[in-house]
Design a protein around this motif. Structure first.
Motif, PDB file in Angstrom:
ATOM      1  N   ILE A 231       0.869  -1.179   0.000  1.00 42.60           N
ATOM      2  CA  ILE A 231       0.000   0.000   0.000  1.00 42.60           C
ATOM      3  C   ILE A 231       0.908   1.232   0.000  1.00 42.60           C
ATOM      4  CG2 ILE A 231      -1.961  -1.091   1.151  1.00 42.60           C
ATOM      5  CD1 ILE A 231      -1.024   0.143   3.776  1.00 42.60           C
TER       6      ILE A 231
ATOM      7  N   SER B 153       1.105   5.247   1.265  1.00 43.61           N
ATOM      8  CA  SER B 153       0.479   6.219   2.164  1.00 43.61           C
ATOM      9  C   SER B 153       0.291   7.560   1.456  1.00 43.61           C
ATOM     10  CB  SER B 153       1.350   6.415   3.405  1.00 43.61           C
ATOM     11  OG  SER B 153       2.484   7.207   3.078  1.00 43.61           O
TER      12      SER B 153
ATOM     13  N   ARG C  52      -1.855   0.325   7.940  1.00 51.54           N
ATOM     14  CA  ARG C  52      -2.797   1.393   7.528  1.00 51.54           C
ATOM     15  C   ARG C  52      -3.127   2.301   8.714  1.00 51.54           C
ATOM     16  NH1 ARG C  52      -5.838  -2.504   4.341  1.00 51.54           N
ATOM     17  NH2 ARG C  52      -5.566  -2.111   2.127  1.00 51.54           N
TER      18      ARG C  52
ATOM     19  N   LYS D 128      -2.268   6.380   9.224  1.00 52.52           N
ATOM     20  CA  LYS D 128      -3.330   7.346   9.513  1.00 52.52           C
ATOM     21  C   LYS D 128      -3.078   8.067  10.834  1.00 52.52           C
ATOM     22  CE  LYS D 128      -8.396   7.649   9.693  1.00 52.52           C
ATOM     23  NZ  LYS D 128      -9.663   6.894   9.655  1.00 52.52           N
TER      24      LYS D 128
END
Length: 487
Positions: free
Chosen positions: A333, A335, A479, A483
């Protein structure tokens, strides 16, 4: 329900006491599951010897007991079957009980240290896209077409395996692709199962807690190819120096795939980026979503299997170019601040090196590589310092942490890993016992455009500590930390 005499078909029986025409409606090697109508097979396992549980099976009114040593006192209403190898007998009995389902499928087994899960996942997706009903048996999950069945072992026990294969036959599957572990071979879990073909991916340091020596581990893998029948195929990675060893005694037709040698199924990497692979396969250029040389081998192996199963080469490559990998295999992933987080199952020295060399190939010179790695408890301890050394060699920062400590003390595992850190690498290495805190630390250290590798657990959604499985998903935690830290 079947008669005992029918499900003993193919089993090497040394002696029988009692009526072999007794009806059997279940087979088990777990005495807790015994009831009337059950054939209990006393298997000598790693943790326990099933022969010690024969009295419990008798008490639960088993209809038949299959064993390597008869009890001193025999019950009148139970059929006793003496065999030379109860593990092998269990496999053959399970196959016969479920109607020999493997003979009704094109069953292909994949074995090797790394690449098994990705290979069977690619093959399952490929043959589904080609229009077939397909089954899959893997570390991540078992599948019958799109129906997912949770997986507990890389290769299920013999009874569960044949039950799964029978369900696939009932669902109209014509193909099944399954991982075959070294443990499964030694424990005879695939005894009585007929394979259309087998694939060897590679072999490196793993499972020495079980096999004790690397030589024994190699022999365990080789057993799979020794057992392939005449007319089946054996597809071997020719770039692994032990590939030819695997097929020394096989009756199967031998075929090879490679990136570095001129063989039947030849591939070449043209470009390797974070977006995927640009490859040449048998003279055809393709773009694939998968990343890294190790995945080039997985793609080549899947291509070779399809061609050996008489699929069209061009159509096969077209479909392969659109497929993604298995969950937790170079799963990344990005960011908001363009930090790339990669989650990978790499839990062996070879797999970790594969992933990190791939990252080195696709990174730009300004990107730092931060590697977080742990090692599982109650497993091969010899690989722990090797894993730490490899992480240090290919990374700018290294965080040593917990994986699945199981019944070992996490601190003791970390101390084993720390032995692999060279004095020059002390400054760039941290030890953070709590895995969630370790992931948070990695995210805090990362700057925009850096790369974080979280290795070891991949697809797993739990952390096993002292016999309890706690919810833990590396990708989800990553994740959350991105965040939480505004990255």
């Amino acid at each position: 329900m079947q008669l005992l005499q029918n499900i003993l078909e193919g089993v090497e029986v040394l002696d029988i006491k009692g009526d072999v025409k007794v009806p059997i409606d279940t087979i088990t090697f777990d005495s807790r599951q015994v009831k009337e109508g059950t054939a209990f097979v006393a298997v000598r396992g790693v943790q326990a010897d099933g022969h010690e549980y024969i009295p419990k099976a008798e008490e639960a009114r088993a209809s038949a007991i299959v064993c390597e040593a008869l009890p001193d006192v025999l019950q009148q209403d139970i059929a006793y079957v003496l065999v030379g190898d109860s593990g092998e007998a269990l496999g053959k009995m399970a196959s016969a009980f479920y109607g020999h389902p493997s003979k009704k499928l094109n069953l292909v087994g994949v074995t090797g240290t790394n690449g098994k899960t990705t290979s069977v996942t690619l093959l399952h997706k490929l043959f589904r896209e080609l229009g077939y009903h397909v089954g899959m048996i893997s570390t991540v999950q078992n599948q019958i077409n799109e129906n997912v069945i949770p997986s507990t072992h890389t290769t299920p026990d013999a009874v569960k395996l044949n039950e799964l294969l029978a369900q696939m036959v009932k669902a109209g599957c014509s193909y099944c692709f399954m991982e075959v572990s070294s443990h499964a071979m030694v424990q005879k879990r695939v005894a009585g199962v007929q394979f259309k073909g087998g694939v060897f991916t590679n072999i490196s340091h793993d499972h020495l807690d079980y096999h004790k020596t690397f030589d024994e581990y190699i022999k365990a893998k080789k057993l799979f190819f020794d057992g392939l029948p005449k007319g089946a195929f054996a597809l071997v990675n020719a770039d692994d120096k032990r590939g030819p060893v695997m097929v020394q005694n096989t009756k199967a037709d031998i075929h090879y795939y490679a990136l570095r040698k001129a063989v039947e199924f030849k591939g070449r990497i043209i470009d390797n980026t974070i977006q995927g692979l640009h490859m040449e396969v048998d003279g055809h250029e393709i773009w694939c979503k998968l990343i890294g040389a190790f995945n080039a081998y997985n793609l080549l192996g899947a291509y070779g299997v399809a061609v050996l199963l008489e699929e069209d080469p061009v159509e096969t490559l077209t479909v392969l170019s659109s497929l993604s990998s298995a969950a937790g295999r170079f799963d990344y992933i990005v960011s908001d601040s363009q930090i790339t987080g990669i989650v990978d199952y790499a839990h062996t020295p070879d797999a970790l090196e594969n992933v990190l060399t791939t990252i080195q190939q696709i990174r730009n010179p300004t990107q730092k590589v931060i590697t977080l790695v742990g090692c599982g408890g109650n497993r091969d301890a010899a690989k722990r310092p090797l894993m730490a050394d490899i992480a240090c060699r290919y990374s700018d920062k290294v965080i040593l942490t917990s994986d699945n400590p199981r019944f070992e003390e996490p601190q003791a595992i970390l101390e084993d890993m720390q032995k692999g850190v060279k004095p020059l690498d002390f400054k760039k290495t941290l030890s953070v016992l709590d895995r969630k805190e370790a992931i948070k630390t990695a995210c805090m250290l990362a700057e925009p455009n850096d790369i974080i590798l979280i290795a070891g657990k991949g697809h797993e959604t739990y952390q096993e500590i002292k016999g309890v499985k706690y919810d833990f998903d590396d990708k989800q935690v990553l994740r959350e930390m991105f965040k939480q830290l505004g990255k």
